[in-house]
Scaffold this active site. Structure first.
Site, PDB file in Angstrom:
ATOM      1  N   SER A 106       0.837  -1.197   0.000  1.00  0.00           N
ATOM      2  CA  SER A 106       0.000   0.000   0.000  1.00  0.00           C
ATOM      3  C   SER A 106       0.877   1.254   0.000  1.00  0.00           C
ATOM      4  CB  SER A 106      -0.962  -0.041   1.189  1.00  0.00           C
ATOM      5  OG  SER A 106      -1.989   0.893   1.053  1.00  0.00           O
ATOM      6  N   ASP A 233      -8.198  -6.663  -4.703  1.00  0.00           N
ATOM      7  CA  ASP A 233      -7.860  -5.424  -3.986  1.00  0.00           C
ATOM      8  C   ASP A 233      -8.924  -4.353  -4.246  1.00  0.00           C
ATOM      9  OD1 ASP A 233      -6.741  -3.166  -2.863  1.00  0.00           O
ATOM     10  OD2 ASP A 233      -4.798  -3.393  -3.820  1.00  0.00           O
ATOM     11  N   HIS A 261      -6.703  -6.313  -0.161  1.00  0.00           N
ATOM     12  CA  HIS A 261      -5.810  -5.310   0.407  1.00  0.00           C
ATOM     13  C   HIS A 261      -5.538  -5.655   1.880  1.00  0.00           C
ATOM     14  CE1 HIS A 261      -4.076  -1.292  -0.539  1.00  0.00           C
ATOM     15  NE2 HIS A 261      -4.101  -1.126   0.774  1.00  0.00           N
TER      16      HIS A 261
END
Length: 283
Positions: A106, A233, A261
């Site tokens: 991320s 994601d 995610h």
């Protein structure tokens, strides 16, 4: 269940009056530095993953500024996202590491891309996932609207149980539908992070940090780089990973089925195997 790893802890000075907490888990090979996402403590890297990486590497994870046990002082001393990349280098220096395999998730993937440009001599390899290219692309899809609505509640006041419920719901959305959501595991993870941090409020400083200086060109990259595609994601959905790989010279793209995610227990092993295959090829 989450295991308790026995590591060497250190407090690292990264700026005047600012320190970050870091932990080294001993291993037999070259060091691996784990760089977590926005407003996430280092313990967000699950022990299941860290244990597997430590079978082959010396592993280091750390708390960004304004997370975990690191200094929380953004309002008094604001900083830019690029300063968080400099913090990663400071952590390497503190552990006397000249070069490391660096893994970023991320926002951590953003920071690793900055390291590829600014400090390639400090990296044996790079692995990034659940992140966007620094070169951007306006035609790529944005985050799931349900996540955007939840992020609007980020700084709302909540008591401890309400905060835990909010964080678990956040992980539920981040996890996606590719693998079954383990609510008990994520709740235990967040309880452990609260205990580690000594705080119950949700960190939110990174959303306010300056984002100038993030547009970079990686078409001349020289560091072996792995981009992992997470098909479920909800933050950086496909084709973000493919686009990211296309912007980094020499990058390899690997897909982990079911990944969103988040790093639930079911995906810790395939994620570790992908990272270890990459570091072994470089080594």
């Amino acid at each position: 269940m989450l295991s308790r790893l026995l590591g060497v802890e250190m407090v690292v000075d990264v700026a005047p009056g600012v320190q970050v907490w870091a932990e080294e888990i001993p291993g037999p090979g070259e060091p691996v530095l784990l760089v977590m996402g926005a407003d996430a403590a280092g313990l967000t890297w699950p022990d299941e993953l860290v244990d597997r990486l430590a079978e082959r590497h010396r592993v280091i994870r750390y708390d960004h500024r304004d997370t975990g046990r690191s200094t929380h002082a953004f309002d008094e001393a604001p900083y830019a996202i690029r300063d968080l990349a400099a913090d990663a280098v400071a952590v390497l220096d503190a552990f006397a590491i000249d070069r490391a395999h660096v893994v970023g998730m991320s926002l951590g993937g953003t920071l690793v891309q900055l390291l590829l440009v600014d400090h390639p001599d400090r990296l044996w390899s790079a692995t990034v996932f659940c992140t966007a290219s620094l070169q951007g692309d306006p035609d790529l899809p944005g985050p799931d609207p349900a996540l955007l609505r939840l992020w609007g509640e980020l700084t709302d006041e909540r008591d401890r149980e309400q905060e835990l419920d909010w964080r678990v719901e956040h992980w539920r959305l981040l996890n996606g539908a590719g693998v079954e959501f383990d609510e008990a595991w994520f709740r235990e993870l967040e309880e452990r992070i609260m205990e580690h941090s000594g705080r119950e409020d949700k960190p939110a400083a990174h959303a306010a940090a300056a984002q100038d200086g993030l547009e970079r060109d990686l078409t001349e990259n020289t560091v072996p780089t792995l981009v992992i595609e997470a098909p479920e994601d909800p933050v950086c959905p496909p084709p973000h990973a493919a686009h990211l790989a296309s912007t980094i010279k020499g990058a390899t793209l690997v897909r982990i089925e079911g990944m969103g995610h988040a790093i639930p227990p079911a995906l810790a092993t395939p994620l570790a195997e992908a990272i270890l295959a990459h570091t072994a090829a470089v080594g």
